[in-house]
Motif scaffolding. Structure first.
Motif, PDB file in Angstrom:
ATOM      1  N   GLN A  16      44.342  53.133  37.637  1.00 35.17           N
ATOM      2  CA  GLN A  16      43.644  51.857  38.186  1.00 35.17           C
ATOM      3  C   GLN A  16      43.738  50.870  37.200  1.00 35.17           C
ATOM      4  O   GLN A  16      43.905  49.821  37.270  1.00 35.17           O
ATOM      5  N   LEU A  20      45.187  47.208  37.791  1.00 37.93           N
ATOM      6  CA  LEU A  20      44.365  46.116  37.659  1.00 37.93           C
ATOM      7  C   LEU A  20      44.960  45.167  36.746  1.00 37.93           C
ATOM      8  O   LEU A  20      44.989  43.819  36.767  1.00 37.93           O
ATOM      9  N   ARG A  35      38.966  38.202  39.193  1.00 32.09           N
ATOM     10  CA  ARG A  35      38.133  39.466  39.806  1.00 32.09           C
ATOM     11  C   ARG A  35      38.911  40.635  39.028  1.00 32.09           C
ATOM     12  O   ARG A  35      38.116  41.581  38.680  1.00 32.09           O
ATOM     13  N   CYS A  36      40.184  40.827  38.804  1.00 34.40           N
ATOM     14  CA  CYS A  36      40.684  41.724  38.294  1.00 34.40           C
ATOM     15  C   CYS A  36      40.258  42.037  36.723  1.00 34.40           C
ATOM     16  O   CYS A  36      40.030  43.272  36.270  1.00 34.40           O
ATOM     17  N   ILE A  39      36.766  43.378  36.449  1.00 29.67           N
ATOM     18  CA  ILE A  39      36.652  44.884  36.458  1.00 29.67           C
ATOM     19  C   ILE A  39      37.355  45.502  35.149  1.00 29.67           C
ATOM     20  O   ILE A  39      36.450  46.362  34.688  1.00 29.67           O
ATOM     21  N   TRP A  65      31.196  41.970  43.145  1.00 30.23           N
ATOM     22  CA  TRP A  65      32.571  42.226  42.876  1.00 30.23           C
ATOM     23  C   TRP A  65      32.810  43.630  42.505  1.00 30.23           C
ATOM     24  O   TRP A  65      33.759  44.342  42.851  1.00 30.23           O
ATOM     25  N   TYR A  69      35.145  46.384  44.630  1.00 36.47           N
ATOM     26  CA  TYR A  69      35.815  47.055  43.908  1.00 36.47           C
ATOM     27  C   TYR A  69      35.523  48.822  44.017  1.00 36.47           C
ATOM     28  O   TYR A  69      36.419  49.479  44.423  1.00 36.47           O
ATOM     29  N   ILE A  74      41.580  47.799  44.393  1.00 40.66           N
ATOM     30  CA  ILE A  74      41.936  46.484  44.201  1.00 40.66           C
ATOM     31  C   ILE A  74      42.194  45.566  45.313  1.00 40.66           C
ATOM     32  O   ILE A  74      41.979  44.431  45.269  1.00 40.66           O
ATOM     33  N   LEU A  77      39.393  42.915  46.133  1.00 40.25           N
ATOM     34  CA  LEU A  77      39.449  41.841  45.235  1.00 40.25           C
ATOM     35  C   LEU A  77      40.193  40.654  45.918  1.00 40.25           C
ATOM     36  O   LEU A  77      40.083  39.520  45.254  1.00 40.25           O
TER      37      LEU A  77
END
Length: 148
Positions: A16, A20, A35-36, A39, A65, A69, A74, A77
């Protein structure tokens, strides 16, 4: 803060994290990259409040968000389809494309009569918008403007 709840973090596995990180570095849209990053920051131990302050978002937006997620990975997002303003002219609408091409063929020297004809049909747009539409048509190989 008037309400102290349980601190919320997202813990990622190596796969993950890599996914991301790739999204953060090479995502097409800046909002997706951000957004990535939200996280990833959570995985590094940053709290919702810290992340919200960093990106000047509300705590609720960051939490939303996180939830998106957790529920969809992903792909959740990405901005969903149907957001934003509907286009006045659609490049994938063959009827509109043909109509605009015929109007441009009838008035090759100026776009003013083309704009007037389109506005009579309820499609009010600027000269610049029409130029962009024609340029995109030309880029699709529909030789609407052979030689300028």
């Amino acid at each position: 803060c008037w309400m102290k709840g349980k601190k919320r973090y997202i813990t990622l596995d190596e796969g993950q994290r890599k996914e991301l990180l790739a999204g953060f570095k090479t995502g097409k849209k800046p909002v997706f990259r951000m957004r990535c990053h939200l996280i990833l920051l959570s995985d590094q131990g940053h709290g919702v409040q810290q992340i919200a302050e960093l990106y000047q978002l509300s705590r609720q937006s960051v939490a939303n968000w996180f939830t998106r997620y957790e529920q969809g990975g992903i792909t959740a997002l990405h901005t969903m389809q149907g957001r934003g303003r509907r286009p006045i002219l659609r490049i994938d609408n063959a009827v509109e494309v043909r109509q605009v091409e015929q109007l441009v063929d009838r008035h090759p020297q100026t776009l003013r009569p083309v704009l007037a004809a389109l506005s009579q049909q309820g499609k009010v747009l600027s000269k610049r918008t029409l130029q962009r539409f024609l340029k995109r048509l030309d880029g699709n190989g529909n030789g609407s403007e052979e030689a300028l």
